[in-house]
Design an enzyme around this catalytic site. Structure first.
Site, PDB file in Angstrom:
ATOM      1  N   GLU A  98       0.844  -1.198   0.000  1.00 11.46           N
ATOM      2  CA  GLU A  98       0.000   0.000   0.000  1.00 11.46           C
ATOM      3  C   GLU A  98       0.880   1.249   0.000  1.00 11.46           C
ATOM      4  O   GLU A  98       1.956   1.266   0.602  1.00 11.46           O
ATOM      5  CB  GLU A  98      -0.903   0.031   1.236  1.00 11.46           C
ATOM      6  CG  GLU A  98      -2.057  -0.949   1.216  1.00 11.46           C
ATOM      7  CD  GLU A  98      -3.256  -0.444   0.399  1.00 11.46           C
ATOM      8  OE1 GLU A  98      -3.156   0.663  -0.182  1.00 11.46           O
ATOM      9  OE2 GLU A  98      -4.274  -1.156   0.368  1.00 11.46           O
ATOM     10  N   HIS A 138      -3.529  -3.126  -8.428  1.00 13.02           N
ATOM     11  CA  HIS A 138      -4.724  -3.823  -7.953  1.00 13.02           C
ATOM     12  C   HIS A 138      -5.794  -3.889  -9.037  1.00 13.02           C
ATOM     13  O   HIS A 138      -6.568  -4.848  -9.113  1.00 13.02           O
ATOM     14  CB  HIS A 138      -5.259  -3.100  -6.707  1.00 13.02           C
ATOM     15  CG  HIS A 138      -6.305  -3.879  -5.970  1.00 13.02           C
ATOM     16  ND1 HIS A 138      -6.894  -3.408  -4.817  1.00 13.02           N
ATOM     17  CD2 HIS A 138      -6.874  -5.075  -6.203  1.00 13.02           C
ATOM     18  CE1 HIS A 138      -7.786  -4.276  -4.388  1.00 13.02           C
ATOM     19  NE2 HIS A 138      -7.801  -5.299  -5.206  1.00 13.02           N
TER      20      HIS A 138
END
Length: 220
Positions: A98, A138
């Site tokens: 992240e 993603h």
């Protein structure tokens, strides 16, 4: 390669082990939030989400889930456009990173350099190929709900270019003296290297390439 400083900040949101799967890819994300909120959310049991790592705008790296365990970062699959998706939960065979921020923001330079170092570490540790199928966003797994993750400003070109550069950071060029003969070599990670052919010739040996077996053979 420089040492990567990682702060262990465990999240309860993970599954122990990886169902026997091997790590084959890195999935990059953007948090859509800032510190400390994004870190707190990834560590909140109510969130039911996590990632293995979080890279902040000021260049810090937090590890939330151990590599050998399964983080909950890319389990929802909707219209995937990733050839390596095998029909099972991608969390079992990927590592999630992240990045603090929003999809419409650039990474800060400190954040980029930290992420680059982390990618280099993981690529080396798990022998992950440096290409667009093994280091992905993603959105390649969920093109519906995560179409902007990590977003249009994620520096893919720069990242791949830098990852493919030869790592010369801790290479020291040296001369190796062998029975009066001077050979070119280098030291990397505390080990001395020299070209096989030159060393063998200095020893009076012959070096051959066996194309059938794809191996180097040394003979008297």
């Amino acid at each position: 390669m420089n040492k990567v400083n990682v702060k262990w900040t465990p999240s309860p949101n993970f599954t122990a082990g990886r169902k026997g799967k091997k790590i084959i890819a890195i999935v990059d994300h953007v948090t859509a939030g800032y510190m400390p909120g994004c870190l707190n959310w990834l560590c909140n049991p109510k969130a039911q989400v996590s990632a293995h790592y979080l890279v902040t705008k000021d260049g810090r790296i937090f590890q939330l889930v151990k590599d050998e365990n399964t983080a909950w970062h890319a389990g929802m699959v909707k219209r995937p456009c990733w050839p390596l998706y095998d029909g099972t939960n991608p969390n079992y065979y990927t590592i999630g990173i992240e990045h603090e921020g929003f999809p419409n923001e650039d990474l800060t330079e400190a954040q980029y350099q930290a992420s680059l170092s982390l990618h280099r570490l993981l690529v080396q540790r798990y022998e992950i190929p440096i290409d667009e199928e093994h280091i992905i966003g993603h959105y390649r797994i969920d093109s519906v709900g995560k179409a902007n993750c990590p977003g249009p400003k994620f520096p893919w070109y720069r990242l791949f270019n830098d990852l493919r550069k030869k790592d010369e950071e801790n290479v020291v060029r040296i001369k190796i003296l062998f029975e009066g003969k001077e050979l070119d070599g280098f030291i990397k990670d505390g080990k001395a290297y020299v070209e096989v052919r030159k060393l063998c010739e200095a020893l009076g040996l012959k070096v051959y390439w066996n194309d059938k077996k794809k191996q180097v053979e040394v003979r008297k």
